[in-house]
Design a protein around this motif. Structure first.
Motif, mmCIF file in Angstrom:
data_model
loop_
_atom_site.group_PDB
_atom_site.id
_atom_site.type_symbol
_atom_site.label_atom_id
_atom_site.label_comp_id
_atom_site.label_asym_id
_atom_site.label_seq_id
_atom_site.Cartn_x
_atom_site.Cartn_y
_atom_site.Cartn_z
ATOM 1 N N LEU A 23 0.838 -1.212 -0.028
ATOM 2 C CA LEU A 23 -0.071 0.001 0.218
ATOM 3 C C LEU A 23 0.898 1.398 -0.119
ATOM 4 O O LEU A 23 0.484 2.311 -0.621
ATOM 5 N N LEU A 24 1.916 1.131 0.846
ATOM 6 C CA LEU A 24 2.763 2.324 0.942
ATOM 7 C C LEU A 24 3.598 2.621 -0.627
ATOM 8 O O LEU A 24 3.591 3.536 -1.104
ATOM 9 N N ALA A 25 3.897 1.513 -1.234
ATOM 10 C CA ALA A 25 4.537 1.650 -2.448
ATOM 11 C C ALA A 25 3.533 2.038 -3.587
ATOM 12 O O ALA A 25 3.902 2.998 -4.378
ATOM 13 N N PHE A 26 2.373 1.644 -3.428
ATOM 14 C CA PHE A 26 1.054 2.180 -4.421
ATOM 15 C C PHE A 26 1.045 3.531 -4.022
ATOM 16 O O PHE A 26 0.835 4.213 -5.226
ATOM 17 N N ALA A 27 0.744 3.918 -2.881
ATOM 18 C CA ALA A 27 0.597 5.462 -2.561
ATOM 19 C C ALA A 27 1.682 6.307 -3.146
ATOM 20 O O ALA A 27 1.365 7.277 -3.671
ATOM 21 N N LYS A 28 2.923 5.878 -3.081
ATOM 22 C CA LYS A 28 4.115 6.610 -3.696
ATOM 23 C C LYS A 28 4.058 6.643 -5.099
ATOM 24 O O LYS A 28 4.214 7.670 -5.750
ATOM 25 N N ALA A 29 3.794 5.604 -5.712
ATOM 26 C CA ALA A 29 3.650 5.460 -7.286
ATOM 27 C C ALA A 29 2.735 6.229 -7.920
ATOM 28 O O ALA A 29 2.679 6.752 -8.722
ATOM 29 N N THR A 30 1.389 6.429 -7.086
ATOM 30 C CA THR A 30 0.400 6.941 -7.648
ATOM 31 C C THR A 30 0.290 8.417 -7.021
ATOM 32 O O THR A 30 -0.583 9.352 -7.445
ATOM 33 N N GLY A 31 1.268 8.938 -6.589
ATOM 34 C CA GLY A 31 1.305 10.435 -5.878
ATOM 35 C C GLY A 31 0.334 10.774 -4.837
ATOM 36 O O GLY A 31 -0.293 11.873 -4.994
ATOM 37 N N GLN A 32 0.035 9.905 -3.938
ATOM 38 C CA GLN A 32 -1.118 10.274 -3.027
ATOM 39 C C GLN A 32 -0.599 11.350 -2.375
ATOM 40 O O GLN A 32 0.592 11.205 -1.714
ATOM 41 N N ASP A 33 -1.427 12.285 -1.969
ATOM 42 C CA ASP A 33 -0.950 13.533 -1.163
ATOM 43 C C ASP A 33 -1.645 13.283 0.158
ATOM 44 O O ASP A 33 -1.411 14.107 1.070
ATOM 45 N N ASN A 34 -2.763 12.718 0.349
ATOM 46 C CA ASN A 34 -3.461 12.608 1.594
ATOM 47 C C ASN A 34 -2.513 11.454 2.545
ATOM 48 O O ASN A 34 -2.394 10.242 2.469
ATOM 49 N N PRO A 35 -2.230 12.010 3.910
ATOM 50 C CA PRO A 35 -1.649 11.046 4.546
ATOM 51 C C PRO A 35 -2.299 9.940 4.795
ATOM 52 O O PRO A 35 -1.713 8.764 5.478
ATOM 53 N N VAL A 36 -3.539 9.826 5.029
ATOM 54 C CA VAL A 36 -4.026 8.755 5.482
ATOM 55 C C VAL A 36 -3.971 7.121 4.626
ATOM 56 O O VAL A 36 -3.676 6.200 4.958
ATOM 57 N N TYR A 37 -3.199 7.668 3.432
ATOM 58 C CA TYR A 37 -2.839 6.429 2.578
ATOM 59 C C TYR A 37 -1.271 6.038 2.723
ATOM 60 O O TYR A 37 -0.987 4.895 2.194
ATOM 61 N N PHE A 38 -0.480 7.057 3.270
ATOM 62 C CA PHE A 38 0.906 6.507 3.648
ATOM 63 C C PHE A 38 1.342 6.512 5.059
ATOM 64 O O PHE A 38 2.473 6.301 5.439
ATOM 65 N N ASP A 39 0.632 7.329 6.081
ATOM 66 C CA ASP A 39 1.057 7.302 7.484
ATOM 67 C C ASP A 39 -0.219 6.563 8.376
ATOM 68 O O ASP A 39 -1.140 7.376 8.382
ATOM 69 N N GLU A 40 0.472 5.610 8.969
ATOM 70 C CA GLU A 40 -0.559 5.039 9.721
ATOM 71 C C GLU A 40 -1.060 5.762 10.873
ATOM 72 O O GLU A 40 -2.388 5.626 11.364
ATOM 73 N N MET A 41 -0.346 6.680 11.737
ATOM 74 C CA MET A 41 -0.912 7.582 12.748
ATOM 75 C C MET A 41 -2.194 8.579 11.854
ATOM 76 O O MET A 41 -3.064 8.921 12.547
ATOM 77 N N ALA A 42 -1.705 8.977 10.929
ATOM 78 C CA ALA A 42 -2.838 9.724 10.045
ATOM 79 C C ALA A 42 -3.989 9.092 9.826
ATOM 80 O O ALA A 42 -5.185 9.432 9.927
ATOM 81 N N ALA A 43 -3.940 7.834 9.494
ATOM 82 C CA ALA A 43 -4.953 7.003 9.038
ATOM 83 C C ALA A 43 -5.866 6.642 10.329
ATOM 84 O O ALA A 43 -7.228 6.646 10.264
ATOM 85 N N ARG A 44 -5.403 6.432 11.652
ATOM 86 C CA ARG A 44 -5.932 6.048 12.726
ATOM 87 C C ARG A 44 -6.582 7.404 13.379
ATOM 88 O O ARG A 44 -7.748 7.300 13.532
ATOM 89 N N ALA A 45 -5.880 8.422 13.110
ATOM 90 C CA ALA A 45 -6.518 9.659 13.684
ATOM 91 C C ALA A 45 -7.971 10.086 12.899
ATOM 92 O O ALA A 45 -8.801 10.680 13.272
ATOM 93 N N ALA A 46 -7.778 9.589 11.392
ATOM 94 C CA ALA A 46 -8.870 9.741 10.694
ATOM 95 C C ALA A 46 -10.290 8.774 10.850
ATOM 96 O O ALA A 46 -11.190 8.794 10.414
ATOM 97 N N GLY A 47 -9.926 7.915 11.681
ATOM 98 C CA GLY A 47 -10.861 6.786 12.317
ATOM 99 C C GLY A 47 -10.835 5.469 11.614
ATOM 100 O O GLY A 47 -11.843 4.816 11.663
ATOM 101 N N HIS A 48 -9.710 5.288 10.815
ATOM 102 C CA HIS A 48 -9.376 4.089 10.310
ATOM 103 C C HIS A 48 -8.787 2.831 11.251
ATOM 104 O O HIS A 48 -7.802 3.588 11.829
ATOM 105 N N PRO A 49 -8.853 1.821 11.025
ATOM 106 C CA PRO A 49 -7.852 0.682 11.759
ATOM 107 C C PRO A 49 -6.596 0.906 11.234
ATOM 108 O O PRO A 49 -5.729 0.067 11.839
#
Length: 153
Positions: A23-49
């Motif tokens: 998932l981290l490699a995919f986020a980088k390859a697709t230019g994701q800028d939303n941290p929920v896709y590459f930062d576990e803490m940001a994902a959890r802060a957004a309510g994701h497991p």
């Protein structure tokens, strides 16, 4: 062109774990800028497991099947003549890193256009979680160019 009796045929189902590193490699390859896709803490802060699965990543996971070429082999298609046509998604819920997902593909439709010069194959895949609940439905359309026969006008 094809044996249309295969329309509706189920392909080999399989399960795959959603790996955090992929998932981290995919986020980088697709230019994701939303941290929920590459930062576990940001994902959890957004309510994701955990890290959420981006929509198109389901197609990457589908290629992890035991034989990604099964549909072409069963139809006798030379992959060198295949073009990507369309992709569609229906999402039932988000998926996350660490989940094991089950993919259940089937050949939904076969048809021709331009007098058989172009063949279209449609396959649909139900993606379920380990409890059997729907996560997503994927639909792929591939176009097969029929090679021109030498010596014919």
């Amino acid at each position: 062109m094809w044996d249309t009796r295969l329309k509706g045929a189920e392909l080999t189902p399989f399960s795959v774990e959603v790996e955090r590193g992929r998932l981290l490699a995919f986020a980088k390859a697709t230019g994701q800028d939303n941290p929920v896709y590459f930062d576990e803490m940001a994902a959890r802060a957004a309510g994701h497991p955990s890290l959420p699965v981006p929509p198109t990543f389901f197609f990457c996971l589908e290629m992890d099947g035991p034989n990604p070429m099964e549909i072409y082999e069963r139809l006798g298609i030379d992959y060198a003549h295949v073009l990507h046509g369309e992709q569609h998604f229906v999402f039932h819920r988000m998926a996350f890193a660490g989940e094991v997902l089950c993919f259940k593909p089937r050949l939904a439709d076969l048809y021709e256009k331009k007098g058989g010069a172009l063949g279209f194959l449609v396959w649909e895949t139900r993606v379920e979680d380990s409890a059997g609940a729907a996560v997503a439905d994927l639909r792929t359309v591939m176009v097969v160019r029929q090679p021109k026969q030498r010596g014919l006008a």
